[in-house]
Design a protein around this motif. Structure first.
Motif, short mmCIF file in Angstrom:
data_model
loop_
_atom_site.label_atom_id
_atom_site.label_comp_id
_atom_site.label_asym_id
_atom_site.label_seq_id
_atom_site.Cartn_x
_atom_site.Cartn_y
_atom_site.Cartn_z
N ALA A 1 0.86 -1.13 0.08
CA ALA A 1 0.03 -0.29 -0.15
C ALA A 1 0.94 1.28 0.09
N TYR B 1 -6.92 -0.03 -4.89
CA TYR B 1 -6.43 -1.29 -4.76
C TYR B 1 -7.00 -1.66 -3.20
N SER B 2 -7.28 -2.81 -3.23
CA SER B 2 -7.84 -3.37 -1.91
C SER B 2 -7.52 -4.66 -1.65
N CYS B 3 -7.24 -5.11 -0.62
CA CYS B 3 -7.23 -6.78 -0.26
C CYS B 3 -7.96 -6.87 0.87
N GLU B 4 -8.57 -8.12 0.96
CA GLU B 4 -9.31 -8.63 2.13
C GLU B 4 -8.76 -10.03 2.43
N PHE C 1 -6.66 -0.89 1.98
CA PHE C 1 -7.25 -0.17 1.06
C PHE C 1 -6.30 1.03 0.68
N ASN C 2 -6.17 1.49 -0.59
CA ASN C 2 -5.29 2.61 -0.91
C ASN C 2 -5.55 2.93 -2.20
N ASN D 1 -7.95 -6.17 6.49
CA ASN D 1 -8.24 -5.16 5.27
C ASN D 1 -7.29 -4.11 4.90
#
Length: 336
Positions: free
Chosen positions: A257, A328-331, A286-287, A284
């Motif tokens: 991120a 861009y997001s990851c969970e 998020f950026n 999580n």
């Protein structure tokens, strides 16, 4: 299981089998005739079993000498049957006369029955050999797979430190190039982070609290890089105490991120959320993406952590990545 334990176990099993059949044949009263029929002949049959199991099969079958193996088994049946016949005629009244019966058993009738019993014990030894070899091969296969897994994990983890160090040194170089006053503080912070990575994380699991502290230190290092002109929302929901996690499994997402995101946008801060429950963890990141922070070499961080998750958590995790043009997001969901 060592050889002594195997010998004791086998002896106990055979003794239990012999005593059981002796008890049934004599209605609970073990007499001399019972001992002759079950103990003496039992010892011969057991000997046939182990001659085949320990000598014939390893000598011929393991070396794929199938004809010689079959011949050796046949010879053992013939010799074993003759030995039984000799013992039977030695105890003529007990065995051949069948407890004093008027009709005497014919030699060849007795011999064929003795040969059949010998063949049964050879078959049992062969079946046991195949079963034990199968379990041994499975154990060796499992051991090799574990060794391969350990080697691969060690290789993946060895990539983390250089990868992280490379990026952090770039950040500190930027501070030094700008002759920033916080350069020594950044070096000290990096030293604390590297101490955790090199010494405290050399275990299978670390406390979640230690891993969170490591993430916070990393964020502080980034703040020094951006001279506090950085906007990061780091939220922890739940109690991390009492939980453990694989070390260095979360940092690649945070590092990604900062490396590829925009950290100076007050309206779109980098958002990091850690939600902890009794049995699971939701993570999580998020950026907003930056066009100027493209990694021309492609990077190894995320590919590395994905592989580590597959090896260590297998079916006990889920990872969803949303990679769009501007965000861009990851969970990550983990079973703790």
């Amino acid at each position: 299981m060592n050889k002594l334990k195997q010998v004791i176990l086998h002896a106990c099993i055979w003794a239990a089998i012999l005593l059981f059949f002796m008890y049934l044949a004599s209605d609970g009263k073990i007499v001399h005739s019972t001992i002759v029929l079950f103990v003496y002949f039992g010892i011969i049959n057991i000997s046939i079993f182990y001659i085949n199991y320990l000598f014939i099969l390893p000598t011929f079958l393991n070396k794929k000498k199938y004809i010689w193996c079959g011949f050796a088994m046949f010879l053992l049946i013939v010799i074993g049957a003759f030995i039984k016949c000799g013992l039977a005629y030695y105890f003529y009244d007990i065995v051949i006369k069948r407890y004093g019966a008027k009709q005497i058993i014919d030699f060849w009738d007795y011999y064929s029955g003795a040969a059949f019993v010998s063949a049964v014990f050879i078959t049992l030894g062969t079946v046991l050999k195949f079963i034990s070899d199968w379990f041994l091969n499975e154990k060796v296969k499992s051991h090799l797979e574990n060794e391969k897994l350990i080697a691969e994990l060690a290789f993946l983890k060895s990539q983390i430190n250089p990868h992280f160090l490379f990026n952090s040194l770039n950040n500190i170089y930027s501070l030094a190039y700008q002759k920033a006053e916080k350069t020594p503080e950044a070096i000290l912070k990096l030293s604390e982070i590297m101490r955790y990575m090199l010494y405290e994380s050399n275990v299978d699991k670390v406390t979640l609290s230690d891993e969170i502290r490591y993430l916070k230190n990393y964020i502080e290092l980034q703040k020094l890089r951006f001279k506090d002109n950085i906007h990061v929302k780091f939220e922890i929901i739940g109690d991390p105490h009492g939980h453990k996690i694989t070390p260095l499994i979360l940092i690649p997402f945070v590092e990604n991120a900062f490396k590829h995101g925009i950290a100076t946008d007050v309206d779109n801060p980098i958002s990091i959320t850690l939600n902890i429950s009794e049995e699971s963890l939701f993570f999580n990141v998020f950026n907003k993406k930056s066009e100027m922070n493209k990694d021309i070499t492609g990077g190894i961080g995320l590919a590395n952590v994905k592989r580590r998750l597959e090896l260590l958590y297998k079916d006990h995790f889920s990872l969803n990545i949303d990679d769009k043009n501007d965000i861009y997001s990851c969970e990550l969901n983990l079973n703790l």
